[in-house]
Design a protein around this motif. Structure first.
Motif, PDB file in Angstrom:
ATOM      1  N   CYS A 180       0.816  -1.220   0.000  1.00 49.94           N
ATOM      2  CA  CYS A 180       0.000   0.000   0.000  1.00 49.94           C
ATOM      3  C   CYS A 180       0.849   1.270   0.000  1.00 49.94           C
ATOM      4  CB  CYS A 180      -0.932   0.017   1.217  1.00 49.94           C
ATOM      5  SG  CYS A 180      -2.239  -1.226   1.160  1.00 49.94           S
ATOM      6  N   ASP A 181       2.157   1.138   0.181  1.00 45.99           N
ATOM      7  CA  ASP A 181       3.059   2.287   0.151  1.00 45.99           C
ATOM      8  C   ASP A 181       2.658   3.335   1.195  1.00 45.99           C
ATOM      9  OD1 ASP A 181       5.239   3.756  -0.614  1.00 45.99           O
ATOM     10  OD2 ASP A 181       4.233   4.717  -2.328  1.00 45.99           O
ATOM     11  N   ALA A 182       2.460   2.844   2.448  1.00 49.13           N
ATOM     12  CA  ALA A 182       2.229   3.710   3.620  1.00 49.13           C
ATOM     13  C   ALA A 182       0.901   4.447   3.582  1.00 49.13           C
ATOM     14  CB  ALA A 182       3.360   4.713   3.791  1.00 49.13           C
ATOM     15  N   GLN A 183      -0.036   4.053   2.704  1.00 50.33           N
ATOM     16  CA  GLN A 183      -1.360   4.676   2.720  1.00 50.33           C
ATOM     17  C   GLN A 183      -2.376   3.658   2.168  1.00 50.33           C
ATOM     18  OE1 GLN A 183      -1.351   8.089   0.197  1.00 50.33           O
ATOM     19  NE2 GLN A 183      -0.613   6.999  -1.613  1.00 50.33           N
ATOM     20  N   GLY A 184      -3.642   3.865   2.505  1.00 52.87           N
ATOM     21  CA  GLY A 184      -4.662   2.935   2.042  1.00 52.87           C
ATOM     22  C   GLY A 184      -5.322   2.218   3.210  1.00 52.87           C
ATOM     23  N   ARG A 185      -5.856   1.018   2.950  1.00 54.59           N
ATOM     24  CA  ARG A 185      -6.627   0.296   3.964  1.00 54.59           C
ATOM     25  C   ARG A 185      -6.276  -1.187   3.923  1.00 54.59           C
ATOM     26  NH1 ARG A 185     -10.986   1.243   2.034  1.00 54.59           N
ATOM     27  NH2 ARG A 185     -11.659  -0.766   1.181  1.00 54.59           N
TER      28      ARG A 185
ATOM     29  N   THR B  37      -6.941  -8.476   3.154  1.00 54.89           N
ATOM     30  CA  THR B  37      -7.083  -7.762   1.879  1.00 54.89           C
ATOM     31  C   THR B  37      -6.525  -6.357   2.038  1.00 54.89           C
ATOM     32  OG1 THR B  37      -9.322  -7.050   2.470  1.00 54.89           O
ATOM     33  CG2 THR B  37      -9.121  -9.082   1.183  1.00 54.89           C
ATOM     34  N   ASP B  38      -6.061  -5.794   0.919  1.00 51.87           N
ATOM     35  CA  ASP B  38      -5.495  -4.443   0.975  1.00 51.87           C
ATOM     36  C   ASP B  38      -5.911  -3.670  -0.268  1.00 51.87           C
ATOM     37  OD1 ASP B  38      -3.476  -4.746  -1.226  1.00 51.87           O
ATOM     38  OD2 ASP B  38      -2.601  -6.214   0.156  1.00 51.87           O
ATOM     39  N   THR B  39      -5.596  -2.381  -0.254  1.00 56.98           N
ATOM     40  CA  THR B  39      -5.891  -1.506  -1.392  1.00 56.98           C
ATOM     41  C   THR B  39      -4.607  -1.141  -2.120  1.00 56.98           C
ATOM     42  OG1 THR B  39      -5.788   0.411   0.077  1.00 56.98           O
ATOM     43  CG2 THR B  39      -7.958  -0.563  -0.310  1.00 56.98           C
ATOM     44  N   GLY B  40      -3.657  -2.074  -2.127  1.00 63.96           N
ATOM     45  CA  GLY B  40      -2.369  -1.811  -2.769  1.00 63.96           C
ATOM     46  C   GLY B  40      -2.364  -2.180  -4.238  1.00 63.96           C
ATOM     47  N   THR B  41      -1.179  -2.518  -4.709  1.00 61.51           N
ATOM     48  CA  THR B  41      -0.998  -2.782  -6.144  1.00 61.51           C
ATOM     49  C   THR B  41      -1.422  -4.180  -6.546  1.00 61.51           C
ATOM     50  OG1 THR B  41       1.291  -3.440  -5.682  1.00 61.51           O
ATOM     51  CG2 THR B  41       0.900  -1.132  -6.290  1.00 61.51           C
ATOM     52  N   GLY B  42      -1.649  -5.065  -5.580  1.00 61.21           N
ATOM     53  CA  GLY B  42      -2.034  -6.434  -5.912  1.00 61.21           C
ATOM     54  C   GLY B  42      -0.825  -7.273  -6.299  1.00 61.21           C
ATOM     55  N   PHE B  43      -1.063  -8.535  -6.589  1.00 63.63           N
ATOM     56  CA  PHE B  43      -0.002  -9.464  -6.973  1.00 63.63           C
ATOM     57  C   PHE B  43       0.187  -9.457  -8.488  1.00 63.63           C
ATOM     58  CE2 PHE B  43      -1.521 -11.252  -2.949  1.00 63.63           C
ATOM     59  CZ  PHE B  43      -0.317 -11.465  -2.280  1.00 63.63           C
ATOM     60  N   SER B  44       1.432  -9.483  -8.923  1.00 60.29           N
ATOM     61  CA  SER B  44       1.723  -9.617 -10.353  1.00 60.29           C
ATOM     62  C   SER B  44       1.482 -11.062 -10.774  1.00 60.29           C
ATOM     63  CB  SER B  44       3.176  -9.234 -10.630  1.00 60.29           C
ATOM     64  OG  SER B  44       4.054 -10.150  -9.973  1.00 60.29           O
ATOM     65  N   GLU B  45       1.505 -11.293 -12.090  1.00 59.90           N
ATOM     66  CA  GLU B  45       1.291 -12.655 -12.593  1.00 59.90           C
ATOM     67  C   GLU B  45       2.370 -13.596 -12.079  1.00 59.90           C
ATOM     68  OE1 GLU B  45      -1.205 -13.955 -14.225  1.00 59.90           O
ATOM     69  OE2 GLU B  45      -2.273 -12.034 -14.188  1.00 59.90           O
TER      70      GLU B  45
END
Length: 632
Positions: free
Chosen positions: A422-427, A445-453
């Protein structure tokens, strides 16, 4: 061959027999008759045509005089028609107006109506008359035949009696067999060649909740939900083709693991079905497999880690010597970088050692709300102020059996990974939910970038990381390892807002801790007695002490408020803790340092819960909690 040709051949065959034959339907209309029927009774074509009325045929024959003087014709026809409508088996013989004698034998059909066979027995009747005329000559022979017939009848009566007894025995055996199958913790059934159940012990709904309980007569695809039927369908087809199979699948509706055995039935053409719930077996098997993998990994890495640790120690020592030398400034920077890399290598070795080293899965009664509250405190100290963290845990049991240390380590690892994504922000959200009565899910669960393939494919590979030089690549591997050791599984994926990881662990409900009360502690070692006394008091119990069985028995007789006894097996004097079990009237728990091979240890486990020394206060509390709920 066409239906038309088959019909012609059938009628040709019926026309060749010497008896007349008719089939009337349930409405008393002619369905089939052969040519002999028309010839025997000299009937017009209209009465031998399909659809001809039975009543009209009777009226025609009565008017012609075949039945003699019938009086009221209509009443006679109505009476004959009413008798026919009762569709009961009958046999009769009558002589027609032309002097010919015929026998009439009728049998009802399952769907209504009847089939009747008419036989000309005129010659047979003539022979009977001749025989009666010669009865005096044959009386002796008939008497002999009568005696033989009586003997045969007696034999038949004995055979019938034996058959009836065999039938009663078979009925009893069948009842016992059905009772046995009903008591089996498995679904046992037989499916016929038409894919319908011919037998079922009515256990399917307990093995796969949501399935039908009454299956006999049901098609197999109708009895199961679509997901379950799709899972077993290929194996069912193989079984009907003659190939037996044993396989496992997950019943999605209940999240249970099911093992199914399909065996072809060579006698009736169907298949036998055996289904069992092996969820706990699968969980245990997964834990054992993971333990074995850990042991193999430890064997492979222990020697390498030892040698590599020695090399790093040498490198750090030589770099320290170089740092003390008078070298150019550029060399000092290189020495510092080398030392930092070596120390990082040492840290990595420690992580590998923690991952491959022996670690037991030790579930204990855990207060789930308190566990989650403590986790919330730890997480909030580790995430920045601008990041939101929440725990969602609806409708959960208060106490469950968990290895709380393992679960806490795993969840903290996942939350820290989510924080970095989340890079220090988000939920970040932790959702805890029960799946039926089988699993408990911890989903981060998070609001970050997610997992790459590549991360989705390789996340559980050792040393794979997306953090570059900042990551060790062992975090998710540790989570996977601990979860498999507990008999669960880990899944990762992406949502619309970020990444998600779910730990699915076996759900085991734990009872409440035993009520605080007065515990009688029986131990002949003063030092050990002091230690155990403190453990009991820390857990909230009051403690009274004894060193021998007679002393303990005297206290039990005097103090009725004693709620439990905790006793060593080996005590002062000739008597042991085993003797105390027989005399105690309240729950009793034993502790010992005897090896399991000792006969006294074996005897103790047969009559009371036993805790092996050494143990901690937490071990003692968990032992008293779990064992107090086990029927003695």
């Amino acid at each position: 061959m066409s239906n038309y040709t088959t019909t012609e051949m059938t009628m040709a065959g019926l026309n060749l027999i010497q008896q007349a034959l008719t089939i009337y339907d349930s409405d008393l209309h002619l369905a089939v008759c052969n040519q002999r029927f028309q010839e025997m009774f000299e009937l017009p074509d209209a009465l031998v045509t399909p659809g001809a009325s039975f009543a009209e045929t009777i009226r025609y024959l009565a008017q012609r005089g075949d039945y003699g003087d019938v009086g009221d014709l209509e009443q006679f026809v109505t009476s004959r028609t009413q008798i026919a409508r009762e569709f009961e088996p009958h046999y009769m013989e009558r002589t027609r107006a032309n002097g010919r004698t015929i026998s009439v034998e009728g049998s009802p059909l399952p769907q209504g109506g009847w089939v009747t066979v008419y036989t000309d027995i005129t010659r047979t009747k003539q022979h009977e008359s001749l025989l009666r005329a010669r009865s005096e000559e044959l009386s002796d022979q008939l008497g002999s035949y009568s005696s033989e017939l009586s003997a045969t009848n007696r034999q038949l009566e004995a055979t019938v009696t034996a058959l009836e007894e065999a039938k009663r025995q078979i009925t009893r055996i069948e009842a016992r067999t059905r009772l046995t199958t009903e008591m089996m913790p498995a679904h046992i059934a037989h499916v016929g060649p038409d894919r319908r159940y011919t037998f079922s012990n009515r256990r399917l709904s307990t093995i796969m909740p949501g399935s039908k309980a009454e299956l006999v007569g049901q098609r197999i695809e109708d009895a199961l939900d679509k997901q379950a039927y799709d899972a077993i369908h290929p194996y069912v087809e193989k079984a009907f083709a003659g190939t037996p199979s044993v396989f496992e699948f997950t019943h999605e509706r209940s999240s249970r693991r099911i093992r199914v055995a399909l065996t072809p039935d060579p006698t009736q053409g169907g298949i036998y079905v055996l289904s069992m719930d092996i969820t706990e077996e699968t969980q245990t098997r997964a834990a054992l497999q993971q333990t074995r993998r850990r042991e193999v990994a430890a064997q492979m890495t222990s020697g390498l880690a030892h040698d590599f640790s020695n090399l790093l120690t040498i490198i750090l020592g030589m770099q320290s010597k170089l740092a003390r030398m008078d070298l150019p400034e550029a060399a000092s920077a290189l020495i510092s970088a080398t030392q930092s890399a070596a120390r990082r290598g040492g840290s990595l070795l420690n992580r590998i050692s923690d991952m491959t080293g022996r670690r037991e899965h030790n579930p204990t009664p855990t207060d789930l709300p308190a566990f989650l509250s403590e986790l919330d405190t730890l997480v909030r100290a580790a995430v920045p102020d601008g990041m939101e963290f929440c725990i969602v845990a609806p409708d959960l049991p208060d106490r469950v059996l968990l290895d709380s240390g393992m679960v806490q380590d795993s969840l903290l690892n996942l939350v820290l990974n989510a924080r970095d994504a989340c890079d220090a922000q988000g939920r970040i959200t932790l959702t805890v939910s029960a799946v039926k009565d089988t699993w408990i899910d911890f989903t981060v669960t998070d609001t970050g970038t997610g997992f790459s393939e590549s991360a989705l494919e390789r996340a559980f590979e050792p040393f794979f990381t997306t953090k570059g030089g900042e990551g060790s690549g062992l975090g998710l591997v540790m989570v996977y390892d601990l979860t498999k050791l507990a008999g669960g599984r880990v899944t990762i994926g992406n949502t619309d807002t970020g990444g998600t990881v779910t730990l699915r662990l076996p759900l085991r409900i734990a009872g409440h801790a035993p009520p605080r009360g007065l515990v009688l502690l029986v131990e002949d070692s003063a030092d050990l007695r002091d230690t155990v006394r403190d453990m009991l008091r820390d857990a909230g119990h009051s403690v009274i002490e004894a060193t021998s069985v007679p002393e303990a028995q005297a206290l039990l007789e005097q103090l009725l408020e004693i709620s439990a006894v905790l006793s060593d097996i080996v005590l002062e004097g000739d008597q042991t803790g085993l003797d105390l079990v027989e005399k105690a009237t309240c729950p009793i728990f034993l502790m010992t340092s005897l090896p399991p091979s000792d006969p006294r240890f074996t005897a103790a486990t047969a009559i009371a819960p036993v805790l092996r020394k050494p143990f901690s206060g937490a071990d003692l509390h968990a032992f008293l909690t779990v064992k107090s709920e086990t029927p003695q």
